[in-house]
Design an enzyme around this catalytic site. Structure first.
Site, mmCIF file in Angstrom:
data_model
loop_
_atom_site.group_PDB
_atom_site.id
_atom_site.type_symbol
_atom_site.label_atom_id
_atom_site.label_comp_id
_atom_site.label_asym_id
_atom_site.label_seq_id
_atom_site.Cartn_x
_atom_site.Cartn_y
_atom_site.Cartn_z
ATOM 1 N N CYS A 1 -8.373 82.671 -68.064
ATOM 2 C CA CYS A 1 -7.274 83.487 -67.526
ATOM 3 C C CYS A 1 -6.297 82.521 -66.856
ATOM 4 C CB CYS A 1 -7.801 84.566 -66.576
ATOM 5 S SG CYS A 1 -8.676 83.944 -65.126
ATOM 6 N N ARG A 2 -5.700 82.885 -65.751
ATOM 7 C CA ARG A 2 -4.762 81.991 -65.069
ATOM 8 C C ARG A 2 -5.509 81.043 -64.130
ATOM 9 N NH1 ARG A 2 -1.569 81.064 -60.538
ATOM 10 N NH2 ARG A 2 -2.668 82.601 -59.315
#
Length: 108
Positions: A63-64
């Site tokens: 993800c981030r």
């Protein structure tokens, strides 16, 4: 499945704004629970990559920053996905280490 299946659980608009890790596929976190319950053909048609199976040992989530993959893992585990790996550094670590970024075209 051979090789690693890298799945980015961020929303598409975020990928469009920041880019993504090369060779990763997108399966947004809000859609994960329903997506893995689709049959293989429906999944492929909707997401454009083979549906990971619960017994697969080559699936890595990103993800981030690593927060959303923890949530994704908790959603998938009760469905039998116990071998999924989590890339805790995710996009921010990859970028900070100079990893190449694939730019995602904006949706029409």
């Amino acid at each position: 499945m051979g090789g690693v299946l890298l799945i980015d659980v961020r929303n598409r608009t975020e990928l469009e704004a920041t880019g993504k890790l090369p060779w990763s596929y997108n399966l947004p976190l809000p859609e994960i629970y329903e997506a893995v319950q689709l049959d293989e053909n429906e999944f492929m048609e909707k997401y454009g990559f083979p549906k990971p199976l619960p017994e697969d040992k080559n699936v890595v989530l990103t993800c981030r920053s690593g927060r959303r993959i923890r949530k994704a893992g908790k959603l998938l585990e009760p469905l039998g996905y116990c071998n999924i790996r989590l890339y805790f550094g995710s996009f921010l670590e990859w970028k900070a280490r100079g990893g190449s970024i694939f730019h995602v075209p904006k949706s029409l």
